[in-house]
Design an enzyme around this catalytic site. Structure first.
Site, short mmCIF file in Angstrom:
data_model
loop_
_atom_site.label_atom_id
_atom_site.label_comp_id
_atom_site.label_asym_id
_atom_site.label_seq_id
_atom_site.Cartn_x
_atom_site.Cartn_y
_atom_site.Cartn_z
N SER A 188 0.79 -1.23 0.00
CA SER A 188 0.00 0.00 0.00
C SER A 188 0.82 1.28 0.00
O SER A 188 0.31 2.32 -0.39
CB SER A 188 -0.95 0.01 1.19
OG SER A 188 -0.25 0.27 2.36
N HIS A 216 -5.51 -4.38 -0.51
CA HIS A 216 -5.51 -3.20 -1.39
C HIS A 216 -5.84 -3.56 -2.83
O HIS A 216 -5.55 -2.78 -3.74
CB HIS A 216 -4.18 -2.47 -1.28
CG HIS A 216 -4.00 -1.86 0.06
ND1 HIS A 216 -4.56 -0.66 0.43
CD2 HIS A 216 -3.37 -2.33 1.17
CE1 HIS A 216 -4.27 -0.40 1.69
NE2 HIS A 216 -3.55 -1.39 2.17
N LYS A 247 -12.14 -1.19 2.42
CA LYS A 247 -11.47 -0.28 1.48
C LYS A 247 -12.30 -0.21 0.19
O LYS A 247 -13.31 0.49 0.18
CB LYS A 247 -10.02 -0.72 1.30
CG LYS A 247 -9.28 -0.72 2.66
CD LYS A 247 -7.80 -0.86 2.54
CE LYS A 247 -7.13 -1.21 3.87
NZ LYS A 247 -7.10 -0.15 4.87
C1 PLP Z 1 -1.92 -4.74 3.75
C2 PLP Z 1 -2.98 -4.55 4.78
N1 PLP Z 1 -3.52 -5.64 5.35
C3 PLP Z 1 -4.48 -5.52 6.29
C4 PLP Z 1 -4.95 -4.29 6.68
C5 PLP Z 1 -6.03 -4.20 7.71
O1 PLP Z 1 -7.27 -4.09 7.10
P1 PLP Z 1 -8.47 -3.35 7.86
O2 PLP Z 1 -8.28 -1.88 7.63
O3 PLP Z 1 -9.70 -3.92 7.26
O4 PLP Z 1 -8.31 -3.71 9.31
C6 PLP Z 1 -4.43 -3.13 6.10
C7 PLP Z 1 -4.96 -1.81 6.55
O5 PLP Z 1 -4.71 -0.77 6.20
C8 PLP Z 1 -3.40 -3.25 5.13
O6 PLP Z 1 -2.85 -2.17 4.57
#
Ligand code: PLP
Length: 407
Positions: A188, A216, A247
């Site tokens: 990300s 993402h 997201k």
């Molecule tokens: C790569 C990645 N995995 C998992 C998550 C966690 O997801 P959530 O926001 O649904 O808790 C994020 C959150 O930004 C993330 O960037």
């Protein structure tokens, strides 16, 4: 020293390092997002959000909202319990079926967030599989790292997206040892994308299973929004696909999709699944509506791609140094924490443009950036205003431009 003093000292140190986070107090405007109202005491100011992970604007999609309203009216507010003790509602069952279908897997399992799904699934797999080794990409998200740490399984970190390093680490282990290769599709902060098929090849060769975080990418890639693994035609080769509903799907929650046995295993042993109240039914209903919509509609994805290309082209034309990558994430590199925060503050205060600065420790020192996420709900006027404001600020901060600008 008293605990209160220790707390105050550490907060003061964080502020002195420039790493103290300040939240923007926003009210999203339904039907007008990315327009939002910024609140500050009694004052209110209009802003345009350019750093949201509601990548496609599904958080305000009429079909999603209608499904949520209907479920709220039908079932009330909360689930009323853990999944095990009266908290499994029909909306959860339908959503899990929708997710299993999205990823072409036998089953799916819901969690309260993507973070919890990584933490609980990796924690459970790593701790319950005797002698398990987890091979983790160096840039994996904190939720995966915490899950692996919690599992107490042995961990081997391979250099980011480096197949040779992954292979060396896999080859060093006995073939019969249980191994999990854990990685993401779209990373990300840099927006780069993993070579999923090649990682699956290595996993097959060295008798490992694969765990892929598509947080993402779900909703955004692949003909039905199944993620990069769907786009690349390799969903069936990935053992566990993990994703978020918060997201591109615009709601909240997380999940894994995998074989029926593997989901059942995590369902049966993961404390992060068992001992917490289930998502509210209307949240599940909204997420299911969003997934269903994006399985059939490519319009949002296409428009997003156009906006991303347009923003990149405009940045190129004025020499703003964005990191080239094959994804929808546009990291605009500032390379200085103070200037990065200054630009972000000035964009918000003077131009009504909200882009959160990304500084250390989220990214390495010297790579401070503005992480920009163009979406189908940004208009041409929004792009114009963004480019003009950034161009002025780049000059004001005496930041270098890419050579292209001089051409
Ligand atoms: C790569 C990645 N995995 C998992 C998550 C966690 O997801 P959530 O926001 O649904 O808790 C994020 C959150 O930004 C993330 O960037």
């Amino acid at each position: 020293m008293q605990i209160a003093d220790m707390v105050a000292d550490q907060l003061a140190a964080l502020k002195a390092e420039g790493n103290y986070r300040v939240f923007a107090d926003l009210e999203r405007v339904r039907g007008a997002f990315p327009a939002a109202t910024r609140r500050s005491g009694a004052a209110a100011a209009p802003v345009t959000v350019w750093c949201s992970n509601d990548y496609l604007g599904m958080g305000q999609h009429p079909g999603v909202l209608a499904a949520m309203h209907a479920a709220l009216d039908r079932s009330g507010a909360g689930a009323g319990g853990t999944r095990n003790i009266s908290g499994t509602t029909h909306d959860h069952v339908l959503l899990e079926a929708e997710l299993a279908d999205l990823h072409g897997k036998e089953a799916a399992l819901l969690f309260t967030s993507g973070y919890v799904s990584n933490w609980a699934a990796l924690g459970t797999l790593g701790s319950r599989i005797p002698g398990c080794l987890i091979l983790s990409d160096a840039l994996n998200h904190a939720s995966m790292i915490e899950g692996i740490r919690h599992s107490r399984a042995q961990k081997a970190i391979w250099r980011h997206n480096d197949l040779a390093d992954l292979e060396a680490k896999l080859a060093a282990e006995p073939l019969e040892r249980p191994k999990i290769v854990a990685f993401e599709s779209v990373y990300s902060m840099d927006g780069d994308i993993a070579p999923i098929a090649e990682i699956c090849d290595l996993a097959d060769r060295y008798n490992a299973i694969t765990y892929l975080d598509e947080v993402h990418a779900v909703g955004l890639y692949g003909p039905r929004g199944g993620g990069v693994a769907e786009r690349d035609g390799v969903m069936d080769r990935v053992t566990v696909i993990e994703g978020t509903l918060g997201k591109a799907f615009g709601v909240v929650g997380g999940y894994i999709a995998a074989s029926a046995d593997l989901c059942d295993f995590v369902r049966s042993f993961a404390s992060g699944f068992i001992f917490t109240t289930a998502l509210p039914p209307h949240v599940a209903a909204g997420a299911a509506a969003s997934i269903r919509h994006l399985k059939h509609s490519d319009a949002e994805r296409q428009l997003q791609r156009r906006r991303v290309a347009e923003v990149r082209a405009r940045f190129d034309a004025i020499g703003l140094p964005h990191l080239p990558n094959p994804s929808h994430i546009v990291p605009l590199m500032v390379g200085d924490p103070v200037k990065c925060k200054f630009i972000s503050d000035t964009l918000l205060d003077r131009h009504g443009i909200y882009i959160q600065p990304i500084n250390y420790p989220t990214v390495p020192k010297g790579t401070e950036r503005l992480r920009i996420t163009p979406s189908p709900v940004h208009g041409a006027d929004d792009v114009d205003r963004l480019c003009h404001a950034l161009e002025d600020l780049w000059t004001q901060c005496q930041l270098a431009r890419m050579p292209r600008a001089a051409q």
